[in-house]
Design a protein around this motif. Structure first.
Motif, PDB file in Angstrom:
ATOM      1  N   ILE A 119       0.857  -1.184   0.000  1.00 43.58           N
ATOM      2  CA  ILE A 119       0.000   0.000   0.000  1.00 43.58           C
ATOM      3  C   ILE A 119       0.901   1.246   0.000  1.00 43.58           C
ATOM      4  O   ILE A 119       1.907   1.287   0.707  1.00 43.58           O
ATOM      5  N   GLU A 164       2.291   4.908   0.694  1.00 41.63           N
ATOM      6  CA  GLU A 164       2.175   5.847   1.808  1.00 41.63           C
ATOM      7  C   GLU A 164       1.952   7.267   1.309  1.00 41.63           C
ATOM      8  O   GLU A 164       2.584   7.688   0.344  1.00 41.63           O
ATOM      9  N   GLU A 173      -2.893   4.583   9.410  1.00 44.02           N
ATOM     10  CA  GLU A 173      -4.234   4.111   9.044  1.00 44.02           C
ATOM     11  C   GLU A 173      -4.433   4.129   7.531  1.00 44.02           C
ATOM     12  O   GLU A 173      -3.888   4.981   6.838  1.00 44.02           O
ATOM     13  N   PRO A 174      -5.269   3.205   7.018  1.00 41.13           N
ATOM     14  CA  PRO A 174      -5.571   3.255   5.589  1.00 41.13           C
ATOM     15  C   PRO A 174      -6.529   4.405   5.282  1.00 41.13           C
ATOM     16  O   PRO A 174      -7.311   4.817   6.149  1.00 41.13           O
ATOM     17  N   GLU A 190      -6.096   3.474  -2.743  1.00 42.74           N
ATOM     18  CA  GLU A 190      -6.036   3.194  -1.314  1.00 42.74           C
ATOM     19  C   GLU A 190      -4.610   3.482  -0.867  1.00 42.74           C
ATOM     20  O   GLU A 190      -3.645   3.038  -1.505  1.00 42.74           O
ATOM     21  N   SER A 231      -1.826   4.551   2.697  1.00 45.95           N
ATOM     22  CA  SER A 231      -1.644   4.470   4.137  1.00 45.95           C
ATOM     23  C   SER A 231      -1.108   5.826   4.611  1.00 45.95           C
ATOM     24  O   SER A 231      -0.200   6.390   3.985  1.00 45.95           O
TER      25      SER A 231
END
Ligand SMILES: Nc1nc2c(c(=O)[nH]1)N[C@H]1C(S)=C(S)[C@@H](COP(=O)(O)OP(=O)(O)OC[C@H]3O[C@@H](n4cnc5c(=O)[nH]c(N)nc54)[C@H](O)[C@@H]3O)O[C@H]1N2
Ligand SMILES: Nc1nc2c(c(=O)[nH]1)N[C@H]1C(S)=C(S)[C@@H](COP(=O)(O)OP(=O)(O)OC[C@H]3O[C@@H](n4cnc5c(=O)[nH]c(N)nc54)[C@H](O)[C@@H]3O)O[C@H]1N2
Ligand code: SF4
Ligand SMILES: [Mo]
Length: 680
Positions: free
Chosen positions: A598, A600, A617-618, A629, A631
């Motif tokens: 994921i 950042e 947190e996502p 999506e 992070s």
């Protein structure tokens, strides 16, 4: 593995040489410090070149069938490509063809591809500089007469002040930092950094200026206005070597530090302090990169920076260095070789009849296309509209690297013929009708030109796997199949370089023999074999028609997309040290950081709090083009209201394909976005 002589590093434009060494049988290829420039230094990326022996290498030509790709022979593959191009040119006209050339190919290969495009009747040929320093090339040409860095990196060592504007070389140009900036700093040089993010480079700066993305023009105008008002410029230099400044003075005068501050977010007293630091440096250097060019005002900003340096007298003398830090290993060469829709090799304008006649005669044809062709992102837009129907992509991954990639992929799918030459089945190659396996830069020979205009020869360090072939072989085979074989009478890259020597005055003295015998290469302009090359440009006169620096400044224009209620934040993009561009190469080495599952996003803690987001947190990052999506990584290094993500993977699903009107470069570094907690 051949170990005789060194190759050029296949990554960035600093132009280091590597000696490739195979260990553990076939799997790991170590790059060892080479010879030649920068005392043979190399950086971490170049220490592991094992992508060349990756199991993912393309080994045979592929053809798309409904059931998927199937292998075919080189003979059939070349035949299919040639027939496709010929038929489309015949029925739809040559302007329905496009060519995108990567900047990892050697000069000879790039020269051959643009020659083929033009002999087929189109100037629709561009290289990835269009996503990178095209604004700089055009701005430096417009102001100094030469679209290149003014100095060799050696000059940095003697600078009193080094300004790094929109570039993060600690991550992106490590040898520049370890070999040149470190020495300059040890001599007492000061460092100023301008970036919206407090980067690792900014951390060591004497003065860090946190600018709002896309507003650098305002900051430059304000500095220039102050310099003019307080008489802080280099009077002798400006009087004798600069023209056009008077016309621009009234425009910049309105950018007082207070007015500028409201737009660019830099406190007025910091603008004043920075301007005095600039004016105090007799020998200064001003280097910029993607933070400057990847905006819809990229050309304006690059030209304004060049003009700021002229006011300070930072041209043509020891210890001064001005211009863009070139990105890819041979992106300087790709522009020099005419893989640009506006220029033939050597920046000869396609609109200049005398130049066209010169090249047409040398290439054995009556005339060459005289209209400026389509720029890279425009080729995609025309493919989307249906007027460009065939595209050959050699060494580029536009499905990931161009702005607004959902649209790019849709356009690529619409093409009647997409041909991709690459080492791997990239995201772009996956959409191709024909995929051609290319030899990597370490598996072939040729010359390349680094960001300091240094032309070097790269020797072969390894054999290509399977049936992978050098791009030059592919182009000459294609030319032959198209009935143009007699115009490509090359049996080696040396034959092509000899033709370049004869046609491009700045390369006349960079002969194959000379380059092969001097690992450090030679800086262009090198007008004859006995000329020593030119490390520093503009010592006596600029390369403009009048011989003077042409001052250019621009008013700030509001960008096409600014934060609003629905998309209240600004999004910018950056690079990671261990990942190179679309990660096709670094992603296939032993040392690479694995692609994070994921991505950042950097967010200021106050912004995160206001959005109800916590570190780790996502979240969903959205723009008008798409969503990702991500992070959350909270960090005081970014200003409030701004977020930033690494661009190497999917960032361009979000970016805006608005173009800089002067250079056609897409605004890859700023658009409006929204960041929201992920609710599953
Ligand atoms: N490790 C690694 N090295 C590379 C590459 C790579 O992918 N990975 N790619 C190579 C290539 S092709 C290139 S072109 C170079 C690029 O080298 P850089 O230009 O140094 O790379 P970026 O991180 O894209 O952008 C530099 C900085 O611009 C800042 N920035 C963003 N918007 C703005 C703005 O509006 N104004 C200002 N002043 N700054 C802004 C970003 O925060 C970032 O810190 O790197 C080369 N070297
Ligand atoms: N949002 C956002 N987008 C960006 C940027 C950004 O900062 N932000 N940066 C932009 C910049 S500066 C650039 S330069 C572009 C880069 O965009 P691209 O040039 O499209 O990306 P690369 O990943 O460098 O692609 C090079 C390809 O060439 C292949 N290759 C390597 N050597 C050879 C060879 O010898 N022959 C052949 N045929 N293929 C070879 C590699 O496998 C790879 O697939 O991306 C741009 N996109
Ligand atoms: S600085 Fe650039 S050219 Fe030099 S070794 Fe590193 S990636 Fe290669
Ligand atoms: Mo680049």
């Amino acid at each position: 593995m051949l170990e005789a002589r060194s190759s050029l590093c296949p990554y960035c434009g600093i132009g280091c040489r590597v000696r490739a060494k195979r260990v553990n049988g076939a799997s790991i290829i170590l790059g060892l410090p080479g010879e030649g420039p920068h005392n043979g230094a190399i950086c971490g990326k170049a220490r592991d070149l094992s992508f060349i022996s990756s199991r993912d290498r393309l080994l045979r030509p592929l053809e798309r069938r409904e059931s998927g790709f199937r292998e075919l022979s080189w003979r059939d593959a070349i035949k299919r490509v040639a027939e496709g191009l010929r038929e489309i040119a015949r029925t739809r006209g040559p302007e329905s063809l496009g060519f995108i050339v990567g900047a990892k190919l050697f000069n000879e290969e790039i020269y051959a591809i643009q020659k083929l495009a033009r002999l087929l009747g189109t100037n629709n040929v561009d290289n990835c500089a269009r996503l990178c320093h095209a604004p700089t090339v055009l701005a430096m040409r417009a102001t100094t007469g030469a679209g290149a860095l003014t100095c060799s990196f050696e000059d940095l060592i003697e600078s009193d002040l080094i300004v790094l504007w929109g570039t993060n070389p600690v991550e992106t140009y490590p040898v520049l930092v370890s070999h040149y900036l470190a020495k300059a700093r040890a001599r007492g040089a000061k460092l100023m950094v301008v970036d919206p993010i407090k980067t690792s480079t900014a951390n060591s700066a004497d003065l860090f200026i946190q600018v709002r993305p896309g507003t650098d023009v305002v900051l430059v105008n304000s500095m220039i206005s102050l310099i003019l008002r307080e008489g802080l410029y280099d009077g002798d230099f400006v009087e004798s070597r600069v023209e056009g400044l008077e016309d621009l003075e009234p425009m910049v005068s309105k950018y007082t530090p207070e007015v500028a501050s409201r737009i660019c977010g830099v406190p007025p007293e910091l603008i004043v302090e920075a301007t005095h630091l600039l004016a105090d440096a007799e020998k200064g250097s001003l280097l910029w990169s993607m933070g400057v060019t990847q905006h819809f005002n990229g050309f304006a900003c690059a030209a304004s920076l060049a003009t700021l340096a002229a006011l300070l007298g930072w041209y043509g003398k020891r210890g001064t260095c001005v211009g863009g830090l070139r990105g890819q290993s041979n992106v300087q060469g790709a522009c020099d070789m005419g893989a640009m829709p506006e220029f033939l090799p050597g920046y000869a304008s396609v609109e200049d009849e005398r130049e066209r006649v010169k090249f047409a005669r040398a290439w054995g044809t009556d005339d060459l296309p005289s209209e400026v062709g389509l720029r890279m992102q425009c080729m995609i837009m025309e493919a989307d509209r249906g007027s460009l129907v065939a595209l050959l992509v050699a060494g580029s991954n536009p499905a990931v690297s161009l702005a607004n990639s959902a649209r790019v992929r849709r356009a690529l799918e619409k093409l009647e013929l997409l041909v991709v030459q690459d080492l791997f089945l990239t995201e772009t190659a996956q959409l191709a009708d024909i995929v051609l396996p290319a030899a990597s830069p370490l598996e072939k020979e040729g010359s390349a030109t680094s960001g300091e205009r240094r032309i070097q020869w790269s020797f072969r360090s390894a054999e290509p796997p399977g049936e992978a072939r050098p791009d030059l072989w592919i182009t000459t085979s294609l030319a032959e199949q198209l009935g143009l074989g007699h115009r490509f009478p090359y049996s080696s890259p040396e034959d092509v370089l000899a033709e370049i020597n004869a046609l491009v005055p700045a390369y006349a003295g960079a002969t194959p023999e000379r380059l092969k015998n001097s690992p450090a290469g030679v800086h262009w302009p090198c007008p004859s074999p006995d000329h020593r090359g030119t490390e520093r440009l503009h010592e006596e006169r600029f390369m403009t028609p009048s011989g003077k620096f042409r001052a250019l400044l621009f008013d700030y224009v509001t960008p096409p997309e600014v934060p609003d209620e629905e998309f209240p934040l600004l999004l910018t993009t950056y690079r990671l040290a261990a990942v190179y561009n679309t990660d096709t190469m670094t992603g296939r080495t032993g040392r690479s950081v694995q692609r994070p599952s994921i991505i950042e996003v950097l967010v200021n803690p106050a912004t995160a709090q206001a959005l109800g987001l916590k570190n780790g947190e996502p979240a969903i990052l959205r723009t008008r083009r798409g969503k990702l999506e991500v992070s959350v990584r909270t960090c005081y290094c970014v200003a409030e209201g701004l977020v930033s993500i690494p661009w190497h993977w999917e960032a361009n699903l979000l970016t805006l394909d608005a173009l800089d009107p002067y250079s056609g470069a897409p605004a890859l570094k700023s658009c409006a976005c929204a960041l929201e907690p992920l609710r599953r």
